[in-house]
Design a protein around this motif. Structure first.
Motif, PDB file in Angstrom:
ATOM      1  N   ALA A  68       0.870  -1.184   0.000  1.00  0.00           N
ATOM      2  CA  ALA A  68       0.000   0.000   0.000  1.00  0.00           C
ATOM      3  C   ALA A  68       0.902   1.228   0.000  1.00  0.00           C
ATOM      4  CB  ALA A  68      -0.893   0.018   1.241  1.00  0.00           C
ATOM      5  N   THR A  69       0.362   2.366  -0.438  1.00  0.00           N
ATOM      6  CA  THR A  69       1.208   3.573  -0.479  1.00  0.00           C
ATOM      7  C   THR A  69       0.406   4.865  -0.379  1.00  0.00           C
ATOM      8  OG1 THR A  69       2.884   4.777  -1.752  1.00  0.00           O
ATOM      9  CG2 THR A  69       1.187   3.638  -3.036  1.00  0.00           C
ATOM     10  N   GLN A  70       0.983   5.807   0.320  1.00  0.00           N
ATOM     11  CA  GLN A  70       0.456   7.173   0.373  1.00  0.00           C
ATOM     12  C   GLN A  70       1.498   8.135  -0.226  1.00  0.00           C
ATOM     13  OE1 GLN A  70      -2.609   8.359   1.874  1.00  0.00           O
ATOM     14  NE2 GLN A  70      -3.095   6.200   1.613  1.00  0.00           N
ATOM     15  N   ALA A  71       2.415   7.603  -0.999  1.00  0.00           N
ATOM     16  CA  ALA A  71       3.533   8.415  -1.503  1.00  0.00           C
ATOM     17  C   ALA A  71       3.037   9.610  -2.323  1.00  0.00           C
ATOM     18  CB  ALA A  71       4.475   7.556  -2.340  1.00  0.00           C
ATOM     19  N   GLU A  72       2.079   9.365  -3.193  1.00  0.00           N
ATOM     20  CA  GLU A  72       1.588  10.450  -4.048  1.00  0.00           C
ATOM     21  C   GLU A  72       0.965  11.564  -3.207  1.00  0.00           C
ATOM     22  OE1 GLU A  72      -1.610   9.463  -6.673  1.00  0.00           O
ATOM     23  OE2 GLU A  72      -1.330  11.279  -7.890  1.00  0.00           O
ATOM     24  N   LYS A  73       0.145  11.152  -2.267  1.00  0.00           N
ATOM     25  CA  LYS A  73      -0.540  12.133  -1.418  1.00  0.00           C
ATOM     26  C   LYS A  73       0.478  12.992  -0.653  1.00  0.00           C
ATOM     27  CE  LYS A  73      -3.997  12.271   2.250  1.00  0.00           C
ATOM     28  NZ  LYS A  73      -4.714  11.452   3.241  1.00  0.00           N
ATOM     29  N   THR A  74       1.472  12.330  -0.090  1.00  0.00           N
ATOM     30  CA  THR A  74       2.471  13.072   0.697  1.00  0.00           C
ATOM     31  C   THR A  74       3.288  14.008  -0.192  1.00  0.00           C
ATOM     32  OG1 THR A  74       2.617  11.182   2.188  1.00  0.00           O
ATOM     33  CG2 THR A  74       4.402  12.801   2.303  1.00  0.00           C
ATOM     34  N   LEU A  75       3.752  13.497  -1.330  1.00  0.00           N
ATOM     35  CA  LEU A  75       4.570  14.347  -2.209  1.00  0.00           C
ATOM     36  C   LEU A  75       3.752  15.495  -2.800  1.00  0.00           C
ATOM     37  CD1 LEU A  75       6.848  11.738  -4.047  1.00  0.00           C
ATOM     38  CD2 LEU A  75       7.507  13.372  -2.263  1.00  0.00           C
ATOM     39  N   THR A  76       2.503  15.243  -3.079  1.00  0.00           N
ATOM     40  CA  THR A  76       1.640  16.325  -3.585  1.00  0.00           C
ATOM     41  C   THR A  76       1.519  17.424  -2.533  1.00  0.00           C
ATOM     42  OG1 THR A  76       0.406  14.789  -4.973  1.00  0.00           O
ATOM     43  CG2 THR A  76      -0.672  16.879  -4.464  1.00  0.00           C
ATOM     44  N   ALA A  77       1.343  17.009  -1.297  1.00  0.00           N
ATOM     45  CA  ALA A  77       1.220  18.004  -0.216  1.00  0.00           C
ATOM     46  C   ALA A  77       2.515  18.788  -0.024  1.00  0.00           C
ATOM     47  CB  ALA A  77       0.833  17.296   1.078  1.00  0.00           C
ATOM     48  N   LEU A  78       3.642  18.134  -0.306  1.00  0.00           N
ATOM     49  CA  LEU A  78       4.942  18.788  -0.091  1.00  0.00           C
ATOM     50  C   LEU A  78       5.340  19.725  -1.225  1.00  0.00           C
ATOM     51  CD1 LEU A  78       7.100  15.826   1.323  1.00  0.00           C
ATOM     52  CD2 LEU A  78       6.330  17.857   2.568  1.00  0.00           C
ATOM     53  N   THR A  79       4.646  19.656  -2.352  1.00  0.00           N
ATOM     54  CA  THR A  79       5.097  20.404  -3.535  1.00  0.00           C
ATOM     55  C   THR A  79       4.050  21.398  -4.043  1.00  0.00           C
ATOM     56  OG1 THR A  79       4.373  18.552  -4.933  1.00  0.00           O
ATOM     57  CG2 THR A  79       6.701  18.590  -4.296  1.00  0.00           C
ATOM     58  N   GLY A  80       3.258  21.910  -3.151  1.00  0.00           N
ATOM     59  CA  GLY A  80       2.177  22.822  -3.551  1.00  0.00           C
ATOM     60  C   GLY A  80       2.637  24.111  -4.202  1.00  0.00           C
ATOM     61  N   ASN A  81       3.871  24.527  -3.941  1.00  0.00           N
ATOM     62  CA  ASN A  81       4.380  25.775  -4.541  1.00  0.00           C
ATOM     63  C   ASN A  81       4.883  25.588  -5.968  1.00  0.00           C
ATOM     64  OD1 ASN A  81       3.931  27.397  -2.330  1.00  0.00           O
ATOM     65  ND2 ASN A  81       5.959  27.048  -1.458  1.00  0.00           N
ATOM     66  N   ILE A  82       5.021  24.351  -6.388  1.00  0.00           N
ATOM     67  CA  ILE A  82       5.504  24.106  -7.758  1.00  0.00           C
ATOM     68  C   ILE A  82       4.296  24.154  -8.677  1.00  0.00           C
ATOM     69  CG2 ILE A  82       6.717  22.504  -9.287  1.00  0.00           C
ATOM     70  CD1 ILE A  82       8.203  21.428  -6.848  1.00  0.00           C
ATOM     71  N   LYS A  83       4.232  25.188  -9.493  1.00  0.00           N
ATOM     72  CA  LYS A  83       3.029  25.447 -10.284  1.00  0.00           C
ATOM     73  C   LYS A  83       3.023  24.706 -11.621  1.00  0.00           C
ATOM     74  CE  LYS A  83       1.550  28.005  -7.011  1.00  0.00           C
ATOM     75  NZ  LYS A  83       0.703  27.317  -6.020  1.00  0.00           N
ATOM     76  N   ALA A  84       3.810  23.673 -11.728  1.00  0.00           N
ATOM     77  CA  ALA A  84       3.883  22.908 -12.968  1.00  0.00           C
ATOM     78  C   ALA A  84       2.587  22.125 -13.195  1.00  0.00           C
ATOM     79  CB  ALA A  84       5.054  21.932 -12.893  1.00  0.00           C
ATOM     80  N   GLU A  85       2.303  21.893 -14.463  1.00  0.00           N
ATOM     81  CA  GLU A  85       1.162  21.040 -14.804  1.00  0.00           C
ATOM     82  C   GLU A  85       1.491  19.596 -14.386  1.00  0.00           C
ATOM     83  OE1 GLU A  85       0.091  21.281 -18.917  1.00  0.00           O
ATOM     84  OE2 GLU A  85      -1.190  19.505 -18.780  1.00  0.00           O
ATOM     85  N   ARG A  86       0.569  18.952 -13.709  1.00  0.00           N
ATOM     86  CA  ARG A  86       0.833  17.594 -13.194  1.00  0.00           C
ATOM     87  C   ARG A  86       0.359  16.541 -14.199  1.00  0.00           C
ATOM     88  NH1 ARG A  86       2.678  18.370  -7.537  1.00  0.00           N
ATOM     89  NH2 ARG A  86       2.824  20.634  -7.552  1.00  0.00           N
ATOM     90  N   LEU A  87       1.217  15.601 -14.482  1.00  0.00           N
ATOM     91  CA  LEU A  87       0.821  14.449 -15.298  1.00  0.00           C
ATOM     92  C   LEU A  87       0.415  13.309 -14.366  1.00  0.00           C
ATOM     93  CD1 LEU A  87       2.491  16.228 -17.308  1.00  0.00           C
ATOM     94  CD2 LEU A  87       2.975  14.128 -18.524  1.00  0.00           C
ATOM     95  N   PRO A  88      -0.338  12.349 -14.884  1.00  0.00           N
ATOM     96  CA  PRO A  88      -0.813  11.265 -14.002  1.00  0.00           C
ATOM     97  C   PRO A  88       0.351  10.527 -13.336  1.00  0.00           C
ATOM     98  CG  PRO A  88      -1.932  11.199 -16.112  1.00  0.00           C
ATOM     99  CD  PRO A  88      -0.858  12.222 -16.254  1.00  0.00           C
ATOM    100  N   THR A  89       0.140  10.194 -12.083  1.00  0.00           N
ATOM    101  CA  THR A  89       1.157   9.466 -11.307  1.00  0.00           C
ATOM    102  C   THR A  89       1.112   7.975 -11.660  1.00  0.00           C
ATOM    103  OG1 THR A  89       1.053  11.049  -9.506  1.00  0.00           O
ATOM    104  CG2 THR A  89       1.805   8.835  -8.942  1.00  0.00           C
ATOM    105  N   LEU A  90       2.297   7.381 -11.695  1.00  0.00           N
ATOM    106  CA  LEU A  90       2.379   5.948 -11.969  1.00  0.00           C
ATOM    107  C   LEU A  90       3.078   5.254 -10.809  1.00  0.00           C
ATOM    108  CD1 LEU A  90       2.150   3.454 -13.791  1.00  0.00           C
ATOM    109  CD2 LEU A  90       4.298   4.144 -14.881  1.00  0.00           C
TER     110      LEU A  90
END
Ligand code: FEO
Length: 403
Positions: free
Chosen positions: A347-369
């Protein structure tokens, strides 16, 4: 660093610190650094522009002695951070007649950080001039060219700009004027990434202002003097602009090769589309975390895209990746696209945690794999699809820099 003449009656009297490996307990400095202090002698008054890190006070005092100066009238503090002001007190003990000169902000910060009596500081403001007799120093504020207090001072008659942290590099060399080796330009880029990039809009305005000024020479507070100012100004113009390179940076960790397989496949497929790809292994050696994170942050100065690649540890991203993501978030890069790939066991919460940590990066997000265990052929097809989508989007950017 010995006393070095910068011009007639102008000397660099600061200190070199080649063995320093880390700045602010954060930024790797593989080439060490210097704390530059400039002595400017006028026909009537003498000014010392900045002091040095407290650890190198003896060198500054020895250099002042060697320069032959007997009286310092003004100790100008361009920025309160202790690597420039930490030896002020020792200078004032040796030259008690010297007046500390700074802006209102510097006065306040000297009080906060060094417990100076505010009455000690002769306060100047934007555009004010300090008369040294046959020479004139003019002050210009550059807030957030590291801290809120930074300012520059321009020696009008000689067209020399003392630029404080702005245009600096953590690069110790005995050749203060042998500027713009490839290695030093890289050190300047790394310095820009970690110190200036978070304030890109302001830094862009300051660079334009310096262009208009047409200095003959730029003398920063760290690293060699820019004997040809265009070398650093043209780079700052590029780094502060919106255009990016066809470059994808992939900071990654892999504990049991699953994430490594994803990263290698992604790198191959992106490269095949004519993109430059750099993979930064944040967990290879004991010092990888600081050194490779430093390289990754430098990549962000002009990378079109970043892909964070991490395994899952205790339900979240590997802590090294969290560290790198947090710093990347703090420097607010202009990166246009961002994606995450990685692996997990159950199981993983990696995406959720990294998303929360990178809120200032205004780049367009591609789907996570995120893949379970060792990637399968189906997983690799998904990596190929991600590479294809990312490549097409980068190639379609209207404004791309040459790599
Ligand atoms: Fe070099 Fe922000 O001090």
């Amino acid at each position: 660093m010995p006393v070095l003449p910068v011009g007639e009656r102008i000397y660099e009297v600061g200190a070199s610190h080649p063995e320093r490996q880390l700045f602010d307990c954060l930024m790797p400095t593989p080439h060490g650094t210097t704390y530059n202090a400039y002595l400017v002698m006028g026909s009537e008054k003498t000014a010392l522009i900045d002091a040095v890190d407290p650890e190198k006070t003896d060198i500054l005092l020895n250099n002042l002695k060697e320069s032959g100066v007997t009286q310092i009238d003004y100790l100008i503090t361009l920025h309160t951070e202790q690597d420039h002001s930490g030896s002020n007190t020792a200078v004032l003990s040796r030259y008690p007649m010297a007046r500390v000169v700074g802006s209102e902000k510097i006065r306040d910060m000297l009080e906060t950080h060094l417990h100076y009596d505010p009455g000690q500081v002769m306060v100047i403001k934007e555009g004010d001039k300090l008369d040294l007799g046959d020479r004139t120093l003019q002050f210009m504020m550059i807030p957030f060219a590291h801290w809120p207090d930074n300012m520059m001072v321009y020696l009008e008659e000689e067209r020399i700009l003392f630029s404080s942290d702005l245009f600096g590099s953590h690069y110790a060399t005995p050749k203060m004027f042998a500027t713009s080796s490839a290695e030093q330009r890289l050190a300047a880029k790394s310095y820009f990434a970690e110190i200036m990039m978070p304030f890109r809009a302001q830094i862009s305005r300051y660079t334009a202002k310096v262009r208009q000024l047409k200095p003959r020479l730029i003398a920063p507070a760290h690293g060699p003097v820019w004997y040809d100012p265009d070398v650093i100004l043209s780079r700052y113009e590029r780094w502060t602009g919106d255009a990016v390179k066809k470059l994808v940076t992939i900071p990654y960790i892999s504990m049991h090769d699953s994430t490594q397989v994803l990263v290698e496949r992604l790198a191959v497929k992106l490269s095949a589309q004519g993109l430059s790809v750099v993979c930064r292994n944040l967990g290879n050696r004991p010092d990888s975390l600081t050194l490779e994170t430093g390289h990754f942050i430098m990549d962000l100065v002009d990378a079109a895209a970043v892909v964070l690649a991490t395994p899952t540890v205790l339900g979240g991203p590997h802590p090294n990746m969290a560290y790198a993501a947090m710093i990347a978030n703090a420097v607010r890069p202009k990166t246009k696209f961002m994606a995450m790939v990685g692996s997990y066991g159950w199981a993983t919460q990696a995406e959720k945690t990294l998303t929360a940590l990178t809120g200032n990066i205004k780049a367009e997000r591609l789907p996570t794999l995120l893949v379970k265990g060792l990637p399968t052929q189906d997983d690799l097809v998904k990596v190929d699809e991600l590479a294809s989508e990312l490549g097409q989007r980068i190639q379609a950017l209207p404004d791309l820099l040459e790599s």
